[in-house]
Write a protein that holds these residues in place. Structure first.
Motif, PDB file in Angstrom:
ATOM      1  N   VAL A  11       0.850  -1.191   0.000  1.00 20.57           N
ATOM      2  CA  VAL A  11       0.000   0.000   0.000  1.00 20.57           C
ATOM      3  C   VAL A  11       0.884   1.239   0.000  1.00 20.57           C
ATOM      4  O   VAL A  11       1.764   1.391   0.850  1.00 20.57           O
ATOM      5  N   THR A  12       0.662   2.098  -0.968  1.00 24.25           N
ATOM      6  CA  THR A  12       1.324   3.402  -0.990  1.00 24.25           C
ATOM      7  C   THR A  12       0.399   4.424  -0.361  1.00 24.25           C
ATOM      8  O   THR A  12      -0.760   4.572  -0.770  1.00 24.25           O
ATOM      9  N   ILE A  13       0.898   5.133   0.636  1.00 26.73           N
ATOM     10  CA  ILE A  13       0.175   6.250   1.252  1.00 26.73           C
ATOM     11  C   ILE A  13       0.825   7.526   0.739  1.00 26.73           C
ATOM     12  O   ILE A  13       1.990   7.794   1.030  1.00 26.73           O
ATOM     13  N   GLY A  14       0.088   8.262  -0.084  1.00 23.58           N
ATOM     14  CA  GLY A  14       0.611   9.499  -0.642  1.00 23.58           C
ATOM     15  C   GLY A  14       0.237  10.679   0.236  1.00 23.58           C
ATOM     16  O   GLY A  14      -0.929  10.806   0.640  1.00 23.58           O
ATOM     17  N   ILE A  15       1.203  11.531   0.532  1.00 22.88           N
ATOM     18  CA  ILE A  15       0.942  12.714   1.370  1.00 22.88           C
ATOM     19  C   ILE A  15       1.463  13.944   0.644  1.00 22.88           C
ATOM     20  O   ILE A  15       2.663  14.227   0.652  1.00 22.88           O
ATOM     21  N   GLU A  89       0.510  -1.865  -4.949  1.00 18.57           N
ATOM     22  CA  GLU A  89      -0.687  -2.328  -5.647  1.00 18.57           C
ATOM     23  C   GLU A  89      -1.883  -1.457  -5.299  1.00 18.57           C
ATOM     24  O   GLU A  89      -2.769  -1.232  -6.135  1.00 18.57           O
ATOM     25  N   PHE A  90      -1.906  -0.959  -4.064  1.00 25.99           N
ATOM     26  CA  PHE A  90      -3.022  -0.145  -3.576  1.00 25.99           C
ATOM     27  C   PHE A  90      -2.534   1.251  -3.222  1.00 25.99           C
ATOM     28  O   PHE A  90      -1.359   1.465  -2.931  1.00 25.99           O
ATOM     29  N   PHE A  91      -3.491   2.195  -3.204  1.00 25.60           N
ATOM     30  CA  PHE A  91      -3.128   3.597  -2.991  1.00 25.60           C
ATOM     31  C   PHE A  91      -4.161   4.271  -2.105  1.00 25.60           C
ATOM     32  O   PHE A  91      -5.371   4.077  -2.273  1.00 25.60           O
ATOM     33  N   LEU A  92      -3.666   5.061  -1.165  1.00 26.85           N
ATOM     34  CA  LEU A  92      -4.512   5.931  -0.348  1.00 26.85           C
ATOM     35  C   LEU A  92      -3.857   7.291  -0.270  1.00 26.85           C
ATOM     36  O   LEU A  92      -2.653   7.380   0.005  1.00 26.85           O
ATOM     37  N   MET A  93      -4.628   8.345  -0.525  1.00 28.21           N
ATOM     38  CA  MET A  93      -4.107   9.710  -0.423  1.00 28.21           C
ATOM     39  C   MET A  93      -4.475  10.270   0.939  1.00 28.21           C
ATOM     40  O   MET A  93      -5.648  10.269   1.338  1.00 28.21           O
ATOM     41  N   GLY A 166     -20.367   9.180   3.960  1.00 33.07           N
ATOM     42  CA  GLY A 166     -19.383  10.180   4.346  1.00 33.07           C
ATOM     43  C   GLY A 166     -17.939   9.815   4.104  1.00 33.07           C
ATOM     44  O   GLY A 166     -17.099   9.984   5.003  1.00 33.07           O
ATOM     45  N   PRO A 167     -17.589   9.289   2.908  1.00 28.89           N
ATOM     46  CA  PRO A 167     -16.160   9.080   2.650  1.00 28.89           C
ATOM     47  C   PRO A 167     -15.426  10.416   2.581  1.00 28.89           C
ATOM     48  O   PRO A 167     -16.018  11.438   2.225  1.00 28.89           O
ATOM     49  N   ARG A 168     -14.192  10.411   2.950  1.00 28.55           N
ATOM     50  CA  ARG A 168     -13.353  11.599   2.883  1.00 28.55           C
ATOM     51  C   ARG A 168     -12.057  11.247   2.157  1.00 28.55           C
ATOM     52  O   ARG A 168     -11.725  10.096   1.927  1.00 28.55           O
ATOM     53  N   PHE A 169     -11.327  12.289   1.848  1.00 30.38           N
ATOM     54  CA  PHE A 169     -10.048  12.198   1.156  1.00 30.38           C
ATOM     55  C   PHE A 169      -9.180  11.046   1.664  1.00 30.38           C
ATOM     56  O   PHE A 169      -8.628  10.270   0.882  1.00 30.38           O
ATOM     57  N   CYS A 170      -9.084  10.939   2.998  1.00 27.75           N
ATOM     58  CA  CYS A 170      -8.133  10.011   3.619  1.00 27.75           C
ATOM     59  C   CYS A 170      -8.711   8.640   3.895  1.00 27.75           C
ATOM     60  O   CYS A 170      -8.040   7.806   4.495  1.00 27.75           O
ATOM     61  N   SER A 171      -9.952   8.370   3.499  1.00 25.30           N
ATOM     62  CA  SER A 171     -10.616   7.139   3.953  1.00 25.30           C
ATOM     63  C   SER A 171     -10.941   6.190   2.813  1.00 25.30           C
ATOM     64  O   SER A 171     -11.773   5.301   2.982  1.00 25.30           O
ATOM     65  N   ILE A 172     -10.291   6.361   1.667  1.00 27.15           N
ATOM     66  CA  ILE A 172     -10.608   5.546   0.491  1.00 27.15           C
ATOM     67  C   ILE A 172      -9.342   4.844   0.004  1.00 27.15           C
ATOM     68  O   ILE A 172      -8.321   5.480  -0.274  1.00 27.15           O
ATOM     69  N   ILE A 192     -12.495  19.261  -6.127  1.00 22.89           N
ATOM     70  CA  ILE A 192     -13.035  17.918  -5.863  1.00 22.89           C
ATOM     71  C   ILE A 192     -12.387  16.887  -6.793  1.00 22.89           C
ATOM     72  O   ILE A 192     -12.999  15.899  -7.150  1.00 22.89           O
ATOM     73  N   CYS A 193     -11.141  17.123  -7.133  1.00 20.58           N
ATOM     74  CA  CYS A 193     -10.450  16.193  -8.038  1.00 20.58           C
ATOM     75  C   CYS A 193     -10.317  14.805  -7.430  1.00 20.58           C
ATOM     76  O   CYS A 193     -10.286  13.809  -8.153  1.00 20.58           O
ATOM     77  N   ASP A 194     -10.248  14.717  -6.100  1.00 19.03           N
ATOM     78  CA  ASP A 194     -10.187  13.402  -5.469  1.00 19.03           C
ATOM     79  C   ASP A 194     -11.497  12.645  -5.664  1.00 19.03           C
ATOM     80  O   ASP A 194     -11.508  11.445  -5.941  1.00 19.03           O
ATOM     81  N   VAL A 195     -12.628  13.353  -5.552  1.00 18.41           N
ATOM     82  CA  VAL A 195     -13.929  12.738  -5.786  1.00 18.41           C
ATOM     83  C   VAL A 195     -14.040  12.292  -7.245  1.00 18.41           C
ATOM     84  O   VAL A 195     -14.532  11.197  -7.539  1.00 18.41           O
TER      85      VAL A 195
END
Length: 214
Positions: A11-15, A89-93, A166-172, A192-195
């Motif tokens: 999992v890549t966590i992008g910050i 393989e997976f990504f979360l911002m 109620g999904p948010r930027f950090c919860s997907i 809302i580019c993340d959405v």
């Protein structure tokens, strides 16, 4: 490594960050505290003029990769820098003012590793969870709405816009290859580019899975 799929299981966590060194260090530390074994943390420093680069470097963890942008890429450009550099393989911002609970990634990856009964992993587009919104002193303000454990992806998307999810930027959490395949984060979607990104991924699959714990 297949650039579209990334390293299996990782999992890549992008910050993405700019000029918020105190906040981003907290965010990075919450990412590194995950109970999930295989993570990388990609911090894209968008030409900060504060102490961001030094403070992130001083964390001293080999799982952290710091991208030092030489010029301001803009918010969306910096989001894409994180995504483009992901090896997982997976990504979360993760926004630089958000924090992950220690079990967040473990719970969000579970549907892909052990799909709910009756599903196969190829039918799941993303996993998500509700969030607890806190103030600057870390006091709880409110909790966003969750959803059923399994629902049609389109129900999640429509629920976002009718206020019942109620999904948010950090919860997907989604597959890195999918986030790239829909064009990453687009200037045409503005703030809302993340959405725009995750909804385009979601509707390519039959189901979305919600972890009930914020």
């Amino acid at each position: 490594m297949n650039e579209m799929t990334g390293k299996k299981g990782r999992v890549t966590i992008g910050i993405p960050t700019r000029n918020r060194c105190d906040l981003v260090v907290r965010s990075v530390r919450s990412a590194l505290a995950q109970t999930y074994d295989d993570i990388e943390v990609v911090v894209s420093d968008n030409a900060s003029t504060d102490d961001t680069a030094r403070q992130v470097d001083e964390i001293g963890d080999l799982r952290v990769r710091l991208l030092r942008q030489q010029e301001n890429l803009g918010m969306i450009g910096n989001f894409n820098a994180c995504l483009e550099s992901a090896s997982g393989e997976f990504f979360l911002m993760l926004s630089d003012d958000d924090l992950l609970e220690p079990e967040a990634i473990e719970r969000l990856t579970e549907p892909f590793h052990r799909p709910p009964a009756g599903l196969d992993r190829g039918s799941i587009g993303l996993s998500w969870c509700p969030c607890t919104v806190v103030d600057a002193s870390n006091a709880n303000l409110w909790q966003t709405d969750g959803g059923p454990m399994v629902e049609p992806s389109l129900s999640l998307v429509t629920g976002l816009f009718d206020g019942t999810r109620g999904p948010r930027f950090c919860s997907i959490l989604l597959r890195t290859g999918d986030a790239r395949a829909v064009g990453g984060y687009k200037e045409s979607h503005g703030v809302i580019c993340d959405v725009g990104n995750w909804t385009n991924v979601a509707v390519r699959y039959e189901y979305a899975v919600c972890a009930s714990r914020p």
